[in-house]
Design an enzyme around this catalytic site. Structure first.
Site, PDB file in Angstrom:
ATOM      1  N   GLU A 281       3.140   0.459  -9.476  1.00 22.94           N
ATOM      2  CA  GLU A 281       3.493   0.260  -8.068  1.00 22.94           C
ATOM      3  C   GLU A 281       3.408  -1.221  -7.699  1.00 22.94           C
ATOM      4  O   GLU A 281       2.494  -1.932  -8.113  1.00 22.94           O
ATOM      5  CB  GLU A 281       2.531   1.075  -7.196  1.00 22.94           C
ATOM      6  CG  GLU A 281       2.753   0.937  -5.701  1.00 22.94           C
ATOM      7  CD  GLU A 281       1.666   1.630  -4.900  1.00 22.94           C
ATOM      8  OE1 GLU A 281       1.906   1.872  -3.710  1.00 22.94           O
ATOM      9  OE2 GLU A 281       0.583   1.909  -5.458  1.00 22.94           O
ATOM     10  N   LYS A 345       9.103   4.976  -0.821  1.00 25.63           N
ATOM     11  CA  LYS A 345       7.942   5.840  -0.576  1.00 25.63           C
ATOM     12  C   LYS A 345       8.067   6.475   0.799  1.00 25.63           C
ATOM     13  O   LYS A 345       8.243   5.785   1.803  1.00 25.63           O
ATOM     14  CB  LYS A 345       6.654   5.027  -0.675  1.00 25.63           C
ATOM     15  CG  LYS A 345       5.377   5.851  -0.592  1.00 25.63           C
ATOM     16  CD  LYS A 345       4.157   4.964  -0.812  1.00 25.63           C
ATOM     17  CE  LYS A 345       2.865   5.779  -0.804  1.00 25.63           C
ATOM     18  NZ  LYS A 345       1.678   4.911  -1.015  1.00 25.63           N
ATOM     19  N   CYS A 395       2.158   6.337  -5.854  1.00 26.32           N
ATOM     20  CA  CYS A 395       0.731   6.360  -5.531  1.00 26.32           C
ATOM     21  C   CYS A 395       0.301   7.693  -4.943  1.00 26.32           C
ATOM     22  O   CYS A 395       0.347   8.739  -5.570  1.00 26.32           O
ATOM     23  CB  CYS A 395       0.409   5.190  -4.593  1.00 26.32           C
ATOM     24  SG  CYS A 395      -1.351   4.942  -4.273  1.00 26.32           S
TER      25      CYS A 395
END
Length: 524
Positions: A281, A345, A395
């Site tokens: 990430e 995300k 994540c």
């Protein structure tokens, strides 16, 4: 001995009860990763229920659940505060809120569960089943209300015991959490004085033991009939650069960090080039057009022809008003430097990646000081060439059981990139890995995990770690892709699978309660 213990609990003051509840919840967290001492639940949960007998009012019952939850969540979530130490001079004042604030909020749901216990008028084992169901529903709410935080469900205590963990393929982590609380409650029947000692108590305990043995046997069977198998191709390279968070965005070190990523990505003289290289990430930051041009040129120089690079990217798109919109993305680039797949995300971390009602706050989120990230459109299945399809998860997105795949377009594997460097050598990265393993078993899909400082891993569809890079190690994993399996029951039914389990269990409890009302209790 039990009589002495019971008399001791009976004379505790309210403050002493609160202290015992807090300590009981605190030690219950030892069942979680990375300790996995699950027997503690068979002490702490019955203790909680015994003290709940003393609740004289609904408010008192709620507070007893809240204190127990407070101990559990402080012990289980202490690592959240570690992120502040990356810039403690700036964020020191938030430290008390990080250590205690989140546990205070999470404990609210355990207070609701205790309130459910207070209002249940059922007897003996039917009450235990009903309580476990209420507790599970409260945990579900914890995972969805105000964007949700479904971290450290009690069922995660079994990740180290793969035969037991296989049951999440049937009814998910919430179903396993229901059974965990139910199993751990059984000693209460032998400690309480509220109910006579009757044969049904022993019969119920025997049934619980048989269910547990059946789960273990089924899990062993599932594992033994599914040897670790991998595709001969494609070859995947997962890179773990091990860049400390305090150095990650240092201008003086960015070039050296990029050199580390490329060095770990390149094949040696006797090695074949991988088909896909995966970086963690926010491995790179593209915030203006000059950065993009430089990045494209760098890829053309460094990435072999025929190899793709999947990397976490911090990107900023300029709006018409001249202000940037920030995204936390996972992009896939070809060797020409073109982004052939992009995913933003969609489930952002509150107070980490965005601030609710941001304009009213005097500070910016720690993860991006220039402003909050903007959320993407949601989970999706990515296709690049003839490569197996994947569901990108950045994540914290991997912690949501119901939001890791597009049910209309099932992928071949899950791709999770993360930056757990924020949390150092705490239990946080170990818990995050355990949650990722659970998603693989639930969906029957392999999971590839690239973490900046660790723990990177290749996990097969049964939750077995095929390869790992430990915490704070620098290196890479070269691996073929494990095979997926047929969609699990949980993959087919989703959250309805654990609801069905609860409905069946509560139906049995209703029947048991009706039987109690029909005849006098037989005392042995």
């Amino acid at each position: 001995m039990f009589d002495t213990f019971y008399r001791y609990l009976a004379v505790l003051t309210k403050n002493q009860q609160n202290a015992v509840l807090f300590i009981g919840g605190f030690f219950a967290a030892l069942a979680l990763p990375p300790v996995y001492f699950f027997p503690i639940l068979f002490v702490s949960v019955p203790l909680w229920l015994l003290l709940l007998e003393k609740a004289a009012t609904p408010r008192r019952a709620f507070m007893m659940g809240w204190y127990f939850g407070l101990g559990y969540f402080i012990a289980g979530l202490y690592w959240v505060a570690a992120a502040l130490f990356v810039d403690i001079a700036r964020y020191w004042w938030i430290l008390p809120f990080a250590v205690v604030g989140l546990p205070i909020l999470m404990s609210f749901y355990w207070g609701l569960a205790a309130l459910g216990w207070y209002y249940l008028s059922w007897r003996a084992w039917p009450k235990l089943i009903a309580f476990a169901a209420i507790f599970t529903l409260c945990e579900y709410l914890r995972g969805v209300v105000f964007t949700g935080f479904p971290w450290n469900y009690p069922g995660y205590a079994w990740v180290a015991y793969l035969p037991v963990l296989q049951s999440v393929a049937l009814f998910g982590i919430l179903g396993l959490s229901f059974l965990t609380i139910l199993f751990a409650s059984v000693p209460y029947l032998y400690l309480t004085r509220q109910y006579p000692h009757h044969r049904q108590r022993h019969a119920f305990s025997a049934v619980i033991v048989l269910i547990a043995l059946a789960m273990v046997a089924w899990g062993y069977g599932r594992l033994s009939h599914a040897a670790i198998t991998t595709m001969a191709a494609p070859q995947i390279r997962i890179v773990q650069p091990n860049i400390a968070q305090e150095h990650k965005w240092s201008p003086e070190q960015l070039e050296a960090q990029r050199d580390t990523l490329w060095r770990l990505s390149k094949s040696q003289a006797n090695e074949a080039n991988p088909v896909l290289v995966v970086w963690p990430e926010t491995a790179i930051a593209l915030v203006d057009t000059m950065d993009v041009r430089v990045w494209q040129q760098e890829i053309q120089e460094e990435l072999p022809a025929g190899t793709w690079l999947a990397t976490g990217v911090l990107e900023a798109d300029m709006r018409s008003d001249g202000n940037p919109t920030f995204y936390n993305r996972l992009d896939v680039f070809n060797s020409d430097g073109d982004a052939i797949a992009r995913y933003a995300k969609s489930h952002l971390v509150p107070f980490g990646e965005y601030l609710p009602f941001e304009k009213f706050w005097p500070v910016k989120p720690p993860a991006v000081t220039a402003g909050s990230f903007t959320a993407g459109d949601g989970v999706e299945t990515q296709q690049i060439g003839d490569f197996p399809t994947f569901s990108p998860l950045i994540c914290y997105e991997v912690i949501f059981p119901q939001k890791v795949v597009d049910p209309r377009n099932r992928p071949d594997f899950l791709l999770n990139v993360t930056n757990d460097a924020w949390y150092g050598r705490t239990s946080g990265p170990f818990q995050h890995l355990a949650i990722s393993q659970t998603r693989a078993v639930e969906q029957g899909l392999p999971l590839l995990r690239a973490a900046n400082t660790g723990i990177s891993a290749v996990i097969d569809a049964q939750g077995r770690k095929v390869a790992t890079l430990g915490l704070n190690e620098k290196g890479r994993l070269d691996t073929p892709l494990p095979h997926k399996v047929q969609p699990t029951l949980f993959a087919r039914l989703g959250m309805a699978s654990w609801i069905l389990l609860l409905v069946i269990a509560v139906g049995i409890a209703f029947y048991g309660q009706w039987m109690h009302q029909q005849r006098p209790v037989s005392v042995t």
